[in-house]
Design an enzyme around this catalytic site. Structure first.
Site, PDB file in Angstrom:
ATOM      1  N   SER A 443       0.816  -1.207   0.000  1.00  0.00           N
ATOM      2  CA  SER A 443       0.000   0.000   0.000  1.00  0.00           C
ATOM      3  C   SER A 443       0.850   1.257   0.000  1.00  0.00           C
ATOM      4  O   SER A 443       0.347   2.325  -0.302  1.00  0.00           O
ATOM      5  CB  SER A 443      -0.976   0.005   1.172  1.00  0.00           C
ATOM      6  OG  SER A 443      -0.445  -0.622   2.288  1.00  0.00           O
ATOM      7  N   HIS A 464      -3.275  -3.364  -6.026  1.00  0.00           N
ATOM      8  CA  HIS A 464      -3.551  -2.860  -4.682  1.00  0.00           C
ATOM      9  C   HIS A 464      -5.030  -3.045  -4.340  1.00  0.00           C
ATOM     10  O   HIS A 464      -5.897  -2.382  -4.908  1.00  0.00           O
ATOM     11  CB  HIS A 464      -3.160  -1.371  -4.626  1.00  0.00           C
ATOM     12  CG  HIS A 464      -3.381  -0.732  -3.302  1.00  0.00           C
ATOM     13  ND1 HIS A 464      -3.709   0.579  -3.145  1.00  0.00           N
ATOM     14  CD2 HIS A 464      -3.339  -1.242  -2.040  1.00  0.00           C
ATOM     15  CE1 HIS A 464      -3.857   0.864  -1.867  1.00  0.00           C
ATOM     16  NE2 HIS A 464      -3.639  -0.229  -1.179  1.00  0.00           N
ATOM     17  N   GLU A 476      -6.713  -1.076  -7.371  1.00  0.00           N
ATOM     18  CA  GLU A 476      -5.849  -0.082  -7.998  1.00  0.00           C
ATOM     19  C   GLU A 476      -4.649  -0.812  -8.594  1.00  0.00           C
ATOM     20  O   GLU A 476      -3.916  -1.489  -7.867  1.00  0.00           O
ATOM     21  CB  GLU A 476      -5.410   0.885  -6.888  1.00  0.00           C
ATOM     22  CG  GLU A 476      -4.769   2.144  -7.335  1.00  0.00           C
ATOM     23  CD  GLU A 476      -4.536   3.103  -6.143  1.00  0.00           C
ATOM     24  OE1 GLU A 476      -4.574   2.661  -4.975  1.00  0.00           O
ATOM     25  OE2 GLU A 476      -4.299   4.289  -6.399  1.00  0.00           O
ATOM     26  N   ASN A 514      -4.784   6.282  -1.639  1.00  0.00           N
ATOM     27  CA  ASN A 514      -4.234   6.666  -0.336  1.00  0.00           C
ATOM     28  C   ASN A 514      -3.650   8.079  -0.364  1.00  0.00           C
ATOM     29  O   ASN A 514      -3.659   8.787   0.635  1.00  0.00           O
ATOM     30  CB  ASN A 514      -3.164   5.670   0.107  1.00  0.00           C
ATOM     31  CG  ASN A 514      -3.795   4.371   0.599  1.00  0.00           C
ATOM     32  OD1 ASN A 514      -4.980   4.355   0.935  1.00  0.00           O
ATOM     33  ND2 ASN A 514      -3.035   3.307   0.614  1.00  0.00           N
TER      34      ASN A 514
HETATM   35  P1  NAD Z   1      -0.728  -9.167   7.748  1.00  0.00           P
HETATM   36  O1  NAD Z   1       0.313  -8.871   8.740  1.00  0.00           O
HETATM   37  O2  NAD Z   1      -2.117  -9.414   8.193  1.00  0.00           O
HETATM   38  O3  NAD Z   1      -0.296 -10.407   6.852  1.00  0.00           O
HETATM   39  C1  NAD Z   1       0.983 -10.608   6.364  1.00  0.00           C
HETATM   40  C2  NAD Z   1       1.186 -12.105   6.224  1.00  0.00           C
HETATM   41  O4  NAD Z   1       2.385 -12.334   5.529  1.00  0.00           O
HETATM   42  C3  NAD Z   1       1.287 -12.831   7.552  1.00  0.00           C
HETATM   43  O5  NAD Z   1       0.409 -13.930   7.587  1.00  0.00           O
HETATM   44  C4  NAD Z   1       2.732 -13.281   7.597  1.00  0.00           C
HETATM   45  O6  NAD Z   1       2.911 -14.497   8.285  1.00  0.00           O
HETATM   46  C5  NAD Z   1       3.048 -13.428   6.132  1.00  0.00           C
HETATM   47  N1  NAD Z   1       4.480 -13.317   5.858  1.00  0.00           N
HETATM   48  C6  NAD Z   1       5.347 -12.405   6.327  1.00  0.00           C
HETATM   49  N2  NAD Z   1       6.580 -12.642   5.843  1.00  0.00           N
HETATM   50  C7  NAD Z   1       6.489 -13.734   5.054  1.00  0.00           C
HETATM   51  C8  NAD Z   1       7.421 -14.458   4.254  1.00  0.00           C
HETATM   52  N3  NAD Z   1       8.689 -14.115   4.203  1.00  0.00           N
HETATM   53  N4  NAD Z   1       6.959 -15.505   3.557  1.00  0.00           N
HETATM   54  C9  NAD Z   1       5.655 -15.872   3.621  1.00  0.00           C
HETATM   55  N5  NAD Z   1       4.739 -15.218   4.350  1.00  0.00           N
HETATM   56  C10 NAD Z   1       5.131 -14.158   5.041  1.00  0.00           C
HETATM   57  O7  NAD Z   1      -0.688  -7.936   6.721  1.00  0.00           O
HETATM   58  P2  NAD Z   1      -1.818  -7.438   5.726  1.00  0.00           P
HETATM   59  O8  NAD Z   1      -2.618  -6.372   6.375  1.00  0.00           O
HETATM   60  O9  NAD Z   1      -2.501  -8.606   5.122  1.00  0.00           O
HETATM   61  O10 NAD Z   1      -0.945  -6.696   4.610  1.00  0.00           O
HETATM   62  C11 NAD Z   1      -0.208  -7.405   3.675  1.00  0.00           C
HETATM   63  C12 NAD Z   1       0.235  -6.466   2.580  1.00  0.00           C
HETATM   64  O11 NAD Z   1      -0.907  -5.836   2.007  1.00  0.00           O
HETATM   65  C13 NAD Z   1       1.141  -5.332   3.030  1.00  0.00           C
HETATM   66  O12 NAD Z   1       2.061  -5.047   2.016  1.00  0.00           O
HETATM   67  C14 NAD Z   1       0.180  -4.175   3.214  1.00  0.00           C
HETATM   68  O13 NAD Z   1       0.801  -2.927   3.078  1.00  0.00           O
HETATM   69  C15 NAD Z   1      -0.759  -4.429   2.074  1.00  0.00           C
HETATM   70  N6  NAD Z   1      -2.084  -3.834   2.215  1.00  0.00           N
HETATM   71  C16 NAD Z   1      -2.720  -3.839   3.409  1.00  0.00           C
HETATM   72  C17 NAD Z   1      -3.968  -3.269   3.517  1.00  0.00           C
HETATM   73  C18 NAD Z   1      -4.710  -3.291   4.819  1.00  0.00           C
HETATM   74  O14 NAD Z   1      -5.709  -2.605   4.953  1.00  0.00           O
HETATM   75  N7  NAD Z   1      -4.279  -4.063   5.797  1.00  0.00           N
HETATM   76  C19 NAD Z   1      -4.586  -2.721   2.396  1.00  0.00           C
HETATM   77  C20 NAD Z   1      -3.933  -2.749   1.181  1.00  0.00           C
HETATM   78  C21 NAD Z   1      -2.681  -3.315   1.099  1.00  0.00           C
END
Ligand code: NAD
Length: 730
Positions: A443, A464, A476, A514
């Site tokens: 993001s 995204h 996006e 964003n």
């Molecule tokens: P989260 O912490 O809920 O999930 C991340 C997951 O990735 C976890 O289950 C973790 O165990 C896994 N992980 C971490 N390192 C790893 C690796 N090396 N190999 C395999 N798995 C691995 O995070 P999230 O909120 O789901 O966000 C994930 C991505 O999406 C981020 O880049 C975030 O910026 C993006 N994002 C988040 C949102 C939101 O609202 N939360 C919205 C859009 C984009």
């Protein structure tokens, strides 16, 4: 005839079959209207015809009006379009009234020909308004069919008699959810609600409708409102039972719309005034309100963004011309909140999913998210065990990168950390086919820099999603500096498969959505810190048509996330960083442990269940409330904080298409849908006025409100974003 086909069967029943060529679903057009009119005239004039069944050759009846046609009608009607539209809509009413009266003697109400509607499936909008004018409505027992009047959702209301007929048939109270919320029902529920008359097995639909036509008596054809002494259920506005209904409905509409949606108010007025006059006059009142709604710039902006342009983007308006890139197998890296949702929407679309996390427990937990949604659907009668098994069967959980072999798309959703992302990119690329496209759901991290970890940066892209993935409609797509056309096509084909709406933007800090949301939230916090009463800050946003105010929004997204983003942004921007004043608030709130809803403490106080109790008074101990804030200025600041970012994104080439800017804003962060989006809003108020607002705000609050040169130039030339020619909106 091309859209309506006419035949007469051996029993003397005329069958009028709607079958618009080249479309999977019938939509109403003015050509079709002329054909239907001619067919009805023919049936009524032919002594050998005993009655009529109107049906469809498709598995649905009709999807409604082609709103493109409505938009064209408005454009074609020239400088004073009201009369032109009024005449066009009146012709439609005349036809439907002709069907309803069916040649009967107006005095004795005898001698008409029975006309039944036989709906094989979905009947929406005019596709229900037409049946409502018939004498009896039959529907095939098809649980997936949707029957309703959804016009309100795109900023208009049913204007071909549907509003008046439904309100007079069911009463204002019962019709309210169907008209004011555009609620659609399946046939069984539509029958229970009194909208249609009979639900029969699909293979008996025509037989049942014909049998009724052949046995109907004169009195079966007379609509209640054409009988003497008809009392509308629930009463008219000036009756004892009706009065509270209308007062309540008016309150409800204002509570829901905060006065910014002209269609809801017009609909209510049409029903309120219509119920106090004879039926034909009520139809005329409905037409007048419909015309005025259609001419309201808000309605055309909503139709443009939520129907015409949303549809165009979904159909690939900005897709590069490369062969089909339909996704067959997707690898989702990271099974956290986002990865779990991405796996679910992909599996539902029939795509094979490999869901990978660093532990199998985490991957399984991600898959369990799908189980949860599917179980809930079953409980609500909207899903089946078979569907659940099928969707879950599409998802394989793993910790082994080798399982990504054969994936034609990767969507990475691991922690927001460039090192972790680079590591998983290298591991995945070691096993996926050379042709595969790799997408990151980041993001905040620039796609161009994430792509440096890839062996194939032209096949690297941003996809995204917004949270929660299964509910949010926007995706996006971000092109990095080296992203090639095939990656864009792949991302767009994938978004089409999962039935979401895409926008394609270029790489820049916070991309598009964003980039605009953050200044909105920040402006809200600045206002609160300046002492503007907190309820006023959020209410100003509601009065602009935003679903939630900025202080409520930051409590939902959490202040610690805000602090994290602020730190990273400041590190990247150095001296250009504009938000120190906001950071003071954010960091202090975080120090106080007030992260938002998740800690049950933020700008609001919460009860143990997480329900908002009211604004936190402690905030004003540190930032004392002041009197004298002007609502209009608060509104202008909240609006311009976002709109100017959208204009800058366009100026900088982050946005390439204003349609994407508008559709993305409404679907991405709920930007005032009544306005059609930031560019739609600017067109409504006019560039000249926008410049005035910017200049005033800049003088008082500094350069974040400086008018972008593009806007100033448009004001000087009298241009609008959507108009090709200058139509000075001031
Ligand atoms: P989260 O912490 O809920 O999930 C991340 C997951 O990735 C976890 O289950 C973790 O165990 C896994 N992980 C971490 N390192 C790893 C690796 N090396 N190999 C395999 N798995 C691995 O995070 P999230 O909120 O789901 O966000 C994930 C991505 O999406 C981020 O880049 C975030 O910026 C993006 N994002 C988040 C949102 C939101 O609202 N939360 C919205 C859009 C984009």
């Amino acid at each position: 005839m091309t859209e309506f086909h006419y035949s007469v069967d051996a029993d003397g029943v005329a069958i009028i079959t709607w079958d618009v060529p080249g479309k999977s679903m019938n939509v109403f057009s003015f050509e079709g209207q002329a054909e239907l009119d001619a067919a009805i005239d023919k049936a009524l004039a032919d002594d050998a015809v005993k009655g009529v069944v109107i049906t469809s050759a498709k598995d649905s009846f009709a999807g409604g009006m082609d709103l493109n046609v409505l938009a064209e009608l408005r454009e074609a009607a020239g400088d004073s379009p009201a009369q032109g539209i009024f005449d066009g809509i009146t012709a439609m009413h005349t036809l439907l009234r002709k069907i309803e009266r069916a040649g009967m003697d107006p005095k004795t109400l005898k001698g008409g020909k029975p006309i039944a509607a036989a709906l094989p499936g979905t009947a929406m909008g005019i596709g229900l308004e037409l049946p409502l004018a018939c004498h009896r409505i039959f529907a095939a027992d098809n649980a997936r069919a949707q029957i309703g009047l959804p016009e309100i959702k795109v900023g208009i209301f049913p204007g071909a008699g549907g509003t008046t007929r439904l309100a007079w048939k069911l009463g204002a109270m019962a019709a309210a959810p169907l008209l004011l919320e555009g609620k659609a029902n399946n046939p069984q529920k539509a029958k229970a609600a009194g909208v249609i008359d009979e639900v029969v097995p699909a293979d008996q639909l025509m037989a049942a409708a014909k049998a009724w036509v052949l046995s109907a008596k004169d009195e079966d054809l007379v609509k209640p409102w054409d009988k003497k002494g008809y009392k509308i259920p629930g009463g008219t506005p000036y009756s004892a039972p009706g009065f509270p209904t209308f007062v309540g409905a008016s309150v409800m509409v204002h509570a829901n719309t905060w006065g910014v949606y002209p269609a809801a108010k017009a609909l209510l007025s049409a029903v309120y005034e219509g119920m106090q006059v004879p039926f034909d006059t009520a139809l005329k009142i409905e037409t007048r309100y419909f015309v005025s709604t259609l001419l309201n710039p808000s309605s055309s902006a909503m139709i443009r963004s939520l129907f015409v342009n949303k549809g165009a983007l979904e159909k690939g308006a900005n897709r590069p011309e490369v062969p089909d890139e339909t996704v067959k197998k997707v690898g989702v890296l990271g099974a956290g909140m986002m990865g779990a949702g991405i796996a679910y929407v992909s599996a539902v679309a029939g795509i094979e999913v490999v869901l990978l996390d660093s532990t199998i427990e985490a991957a399984e937990k991600g898959k369990a998210y799908s189980t949860g949604i599917l179980d809930k659907a079953i409980k609500r009668g909207r899903g089946t065990e078979e569907k659940k098994a099928k969707v879950l069967g599409q998802i394989t959980t793993t910790t082994d990168y080798a399982d990504l072999a054969g994936c034609d798309l990767i969507v990475e959703a691991v922690f927001e950390d460039p090192k972790v992302k680079a590591d998983v990119t290298a591991k995945a690329e070691a096993v996926i086919p050379e042709t595969a496209i790799y997408a990151s759901n980041t993001s905040t991290l620039p796609i161009t820099s994430l792509a440096t970890a890839s062996k194939r940066p032209e096949q690297f892209i941003g996809i995204h999603f917004f949270s929660p993935v299964d509910k949010m409609l926007l995706v996006e797509i971000i092109k990095g500096a080296k992203t090639g056309p095939r990656a864009v096509a792949k991302a767009l084909d994938y978004v089409r498969q999962i039935r979401k709406t895409p926008i394609v933007v270029n790489d820049a800090r916070f991309f598009y959505a964003n980039r605009c949301i953050i200044p909105y939230i920040n402006e809200g916090m600045r206002l609160a810190a300046e002492g503007v009463p907190m309820p006023m800050v959020d209410h100003a946003a509601r009065l602009l048509g935003f679903p939630v105010g900025p202080l409520q929004l930051v409590d939902e997204t959490s202040l610690d996330l805000g602090a994290k983003i602020a730190k990273a942004t400041k590190a990247a921007m150095g001296n250009d960083y504009p938000d120190d004043a906001v950071d003071e608030v954010v960091f202090w709130m975080v120090d106080e442990g007030r992260y938002g809803r998740k800690t049950k403490a933020g700008f609001f106080d919460y009860d143990d269940a997480g329900k908002r109790l009211g604004y936190w008074h402690g905030f004003n101990d540190k930032y004392p409330a002041v009197e004298g804030a002007e609502l209009d200025e608060v509104k202008n600041r909240l609006m311009m904080a976002q709109v100017l970012e959208a204009v800058r994104a366009l100026e900088e080439g982050v946005l390439e298409d204003i349609r994407e800017g508008d559709v993305g804003a409404i679907l991405g962060w709920g930007f005032a849908p009544w306005s059609g989006g930031p560019f739609g809003w600017l067109d409504i108020i006019g560039a000249k006025k926008a410049v005035e607002i910017c200049d005033t705000l800049e003088a008082k609050y500094g350069k974040r409100f400086a008018c972008p040169p593009l806007l100033r130039d448009m004001a000087a030339k009298g241009q609008t974003f959507y108009g090709k020619t200058a139509r000075d909106a001031a």
